[in-house]
Design an enzyme around this catalytic site. Structure first.
Site, PDB file in Angstrom:
ATOM      1  N   ASN A   1      19.223   0.198  41.645  1.00 49.76           N
ATOM      2  CA  ASN A   1      18.213   1.027  41.353  1.00 49.76           C
ATOM      3  C   ASN A   1      17.732   2.263  42.490  1.00 49.76           C
ATOM      4  OD1 ASN A   1      16.253   2.582  39.686  1.00 49.76           O
ATOM      5  ND2 ASN A   1      16.437   1.064  38.328  1.00 49.76           N
TER       6      ASN A   1
ATOM      7  N   GLU B   1      -4.618  -4.241  16.752  1.00 49.18           N
ATOM      8  CA  GLU B   1      -3.713  -4.734  17.884  1.00 49.18           C
ATOM      9  C   GLU B   1      -4.099  -4.628  19.156  1.00 49.18           C
ATOM     10  OE1 GLU B   1      -2.607  -2.849  15.281  1.00 49.18           O
ATOM     11  OE2 GLU B   1      -0.791  -3.710  14.236  1.00 49.18           O
TER      12      GLU B   1
ATOM     13  N   CYS C   1      27.908   7.536  34.260  1.00 42.56           N
ATOM     14  CA  CYS C   1      29.574   7.681  33.813  1.00 42.56           C
ATOM     15  C   CYS C   1      30.326   7.234  35.179  1.00 42.56           C
ATOM     16  CB  CYS C   1      29.823   8.632  33.018  1.00 42.56           C
ATOM     17  SG  CYS C   1      29.646   8.752  31.392  1.00 42.56           S
TER      18      CYS C   1
ATOM     19  N   ARG D   1       0.989  -1.218  -0.187  1.00 37.69           N
ATOM     20  CA  ARG D   1      -0.089   0.073  -0.061  1.00 37.69           C
ATOM     21  C   ARG D   1       0.906   1.161  -0.198  1.00 37.69           C
ATOM     22  NH1 ARG D   1       0.704  -1.072   5.337  1.00 37.69           N
ATOM     23  NH2 ARG D   1       0.285   0.968   6.765  1.00 37.69           N
TER      24      ARG D   1
ATOM     25  N   HIS E   1      23.660   6.587  28.170  1.00 38.71           N
ATOM     26  CA  HIS E   1      24.883   5.660  28.584  1.00 38.71           C
ATOM     27  C   HIS E   1      24.265   4.108  28.398  1.00 38.71           C
ATOM     28  CE1 HIS E   1      28.671   4.903  30.828  1.00 38.71           C
ATOM     29  NE2 HIS E   1      28.224   3.922  30.870  1.00 38.71           N
TER      30      HIS E   1
ATOM     31  N   ASN F   1      16.283  -1.632  27.630  1.00 41.76           N
ATOM     32  CA  ASN F   1      15.511  -0.950  26.847  1.00 41.76           C
ATOM     33  C   ASN F   1      16.648   0.051  26.117  1.00 41.76           C
ATOM     34  OD1 ASN F   1      13.047  -1.474  27.921  1.00 41.76           O
ATOM     35  ND2 ASN F   1      13.209  -0.270  29.630  1.00 41.76           N
TER      36      ASN F   1
ATOM     37  N   HIS G   1      23.220   0.912  29.047  1.00 41.04           N
ATOM     38  CA  HIS G   1      22.813   0.126  30.186  1.00 41.04           C
ATOM     39  C   HIS G   1      21.628  -0.925  30.164  1.00 41.04           C
ATOM     40  CE1 HIS G   1      20.125   3.529  30.311  1.00 41.04           C
ATOM     41  NE2 HIS G   1      19.172   2.626  30.961  1.00 41.04           N
TER      42      HIS G   1
ATOM     43  N   HIS H   1      30.642   5.981  27.536  1.00 39.33           N
ATOM     44  CA  HIS H   1      29.334   6.437  27.420  1.00 39.33           C
ATOM     45  C   HIS H   1      28.587   6.524  25.930  1.00 39.33           C
ATOM     46  CE1 HIS H   1      26.096   9.638  28.609  1.00 39.33           C
ATOM     47  NE2 HIS H   1      26.167   9.936  27.313  1.00 39.33           N
TER      48      HIS H   1
ATOM     49  N   GLU I   1       4.902 -18.782  29.200  1.00 41.08           N
ATOM     50  CA  GLU I   1       5.907 -19.437  28.504  1.00 41.08           C
ATOM     51  C   GLU I   1       6.069 -20.714  29.455  1.00 41.08           C
ATOM     52  OE1 GLU I   1       9.439 -17.557  27.307  1.00 41.08           O
ATOM     53  OE2 GLU I   1       8.341 -16.288  26.049  1.00 41.08           O
TER      54      GLU I   1
ATOM     55  N   GLN J   1      18.810  -3.234  32.691  1.00 42.34           N
ATOM     56  CA  GLN J   1      18.172  -3.444  34.005  1.00 42.34           C
ATOM     57  C   GLN J   1      17.796  -4.687  34.425  1.00 42.34           C
ATOM     58  OE1 GLN J   1      15.121  -0.834  35.232  1.00 42.34           O
ATOM     59  NE2 GLN J   1      14.929   0.315  33.272  1.00 42.34           N
TER      60      GLN J   1
ATOM     61  N   HIS K   1      14.454 -12.426  23.649  1.00 38.51           N
ATOM     62  CA  HIS K   1      13.752 -11.774  22.787  1.00 38.51           C
ATOM     63  C   HIS K   1      14.183 -10.451  22.538  1.00 38.51           C
ATOM     64  CE1 HIS K   1      10.279 -14.751  23.324  1.00 38.51           C
ATOM     65  NE2 HIS K   1      10.574 -14.735  24.638  1.00 38.51           N
TER      66      HIS K   1
ATOM     67  N   CYS L   1      26.320  12.902  32.882  1.00 43.07           N
ATOM     68  CA  CYS L   1      25.634  11.572  32.753  1.00 43.07           C
ATOM     69  C   CYS L   1      25.611  11.010  34.233  1.00 43.07           C
ATOM     70  CB  CYS L   1      26.443  10.696  31.951  1.00 43.07           C
ATOM     71  SG  CYS L   1      25.702   8.918  32.154  1.00 43.07           S
TER      72      CYS L   1
ATOM     73  N   SER M   1      15.981   6.107  29.485  1.00 42.45           N
ATOM     74  CA  SER M   1      16.229   7.356  30.070  1.00 42.45           C
ATOM     75  C   SER M   1      17.722   7.871  30.320  1.00 42.45           C
ATOM     76  CB  SER M   1      15.574   7.399  31.602  1.00 42.45           C
ATOM     77  OG  SER M   1      16.533   6.352  32.335  1.00 42.45           O
TER      78      SER M   1
END
Ligand code: H2U
Ligand code: ZN
Length: 344
Positions: free
Chosen positions: A81, A318, A59, A35, A166, A155, A168, A117, A184, A170, A299, A56, A163
């Protein structure tokens, strides 16, 4: 010609595919890829970044948002964290029929991949990526001894809500098994019980050297899964019978450092950008010694569809029905295979 008389063509005819890890379905509409597109189509100028950014929070030697100073670290660096989503000691909520609730206790950590960084996971050397993998394994073992589940993820990119530039990731460890992992767990156990085989072992055997393979070595296989929902989603499967990160052999860790570098470099080359994604590991939850059916895997869920700035939105059908895609997983794998696996 009646629909019955027409031969099915997966690259042309709408159909649904099922995710064997979750039982969920995805609608594939390959004819829609033709399309016209008149929406946004911008390119991104690559931001120049310093190896050390004085502003940062992550760093080496810098002060974090809560006032604590980072050490002058020279490898990976893990810290608790400062704004953890899970806390170790919290009271249990009331659970009522119409207002179901459950306790959630745990801890969260941040892992800086290196002091640099400016260099993302695919821009690190194999040895530096191996250090990240060893850190993931050590964290999984340490936190898994105390908590029922350890989530290890990254992420990447503003588009994914990251956010800090640098590089990283989690780690969230908790006293409960989160929904996706629980699903799963059920599906892998059920497959093992019904067929006497490990689901992802069967998938890896069937996908090797096939149209959805993107990268492979002796210990790992990276594919755009049959059931991929995101346009360029990939699944990284351990070929050895390993159920948790910390059980990876020395050779498998080294092979993973190489495969991750090649796979993510392909992503970066695809749209000539530092490819955004959410990426994370799924292994057998630590709360149970019974790891039946499990195979360690990761994943990669990248949002991009057409360019560095045009993303797939999981909206409309969706949100209200089930995921839908235009580009077939086979076409996505072909495009990733055509991209460069090694940086110029
Ligand atoms: P994300 O970029 O994926 O959001 O991860 C960054 C994490 O780092 C985020 O969870 C934490 C945030 O709470 N953080 C600190 O713990 N201390 C800081 O000084 C900055 C950010
Ligand atoms: Zn930094």
């Amino acid at each position: 010609m009646t629909a019955e008389a027409m031969a099915f063509d997966a690259a042309d005819h709408p159909h649904r595919r099922q995710n064997l890890l979750t039982g969920e379905w995805v609608l594939v509409s390959p004819h829609r890829a033709r399309r016209p597109w008149q929406g946004a189509q911008a390119t991104l100028a690559a931001p120049t970044r310093l190896a050390h950014d004085p502003g940062c929070y992550l760093c080496p030697g810098n002060v974090r948002a809560n006032g604590v100073r980072n050490p002058d670290y020279d490898g990976t660096f893990v810290f608790a964290n400062d704004f953890a989503a899970l806390l170790p000691e919290t009271p249990a909520p009331d659970d009522a029929t119409l207002f179901p609730a459950a306790p959630a206790r745990g801890e969260a950590r941040v892992i800086c991949f290196s002091p640099d960084h400016a260099r993302t996971l695919p821009e690190l050397s194999d040895a530096e990526r191996r250090a990240v993998i060893d850190t993931w394994c050590a964290q999984s073992a340490e936190l898994g001894a105390r908590w029922a589940h350890v989530a290890i993820f990254e992420n990447k990119g503003e588009m994914m809500g990251c956010s800090s530039p640098h590089p990283h990731g989690q780690i969230w460890a908790g006293d409960f098994v989160p929904d996706h992992v629980a699903r799963e767990d059920r599906h892998q156990r059920a497959w093992q019980a019904a067929r006497g085989a490990t689901l992802l072992d069967a998938v890896a055997a069937a996908e090797a050297d096939g149209p959805r393979q993107v990268e492979a070595n002796d210990h790992w296989l990276a594919i755009v899964p049959w059931w991929a929902a995101w346009p360029f989603e990939t699944l990284i499967i351990a070929r050895d019978p390993v159920t948790r990160m910390e059980d990876l052999s020395d050779a498998a860790r080294t092979a993973l450092a190489q495969l991750l570098g090649r796979l993510m470099t392909r992503y970066d080359d695809l749209f000539d950008t530092s490819f955004p994604y959410s990426f994370g590991w799924h292994g057998a939850p630590h709360g149970s010694a019974d790891t039946t059916g499990w195979r360690l895997h990761a994943h990669v869920y990248p949002p991009l569809l057409r360019s560095a700035t045009v993303r797939k939105f999981m909206v409309g059908f969706e949100m209200l029905g089930e995921p839908q895609r235009d580009l077939t997983p086979e076409q996505a794998a072909e495009r990733l295979r055509a991209a460069k696996a090694v940086r110029a």
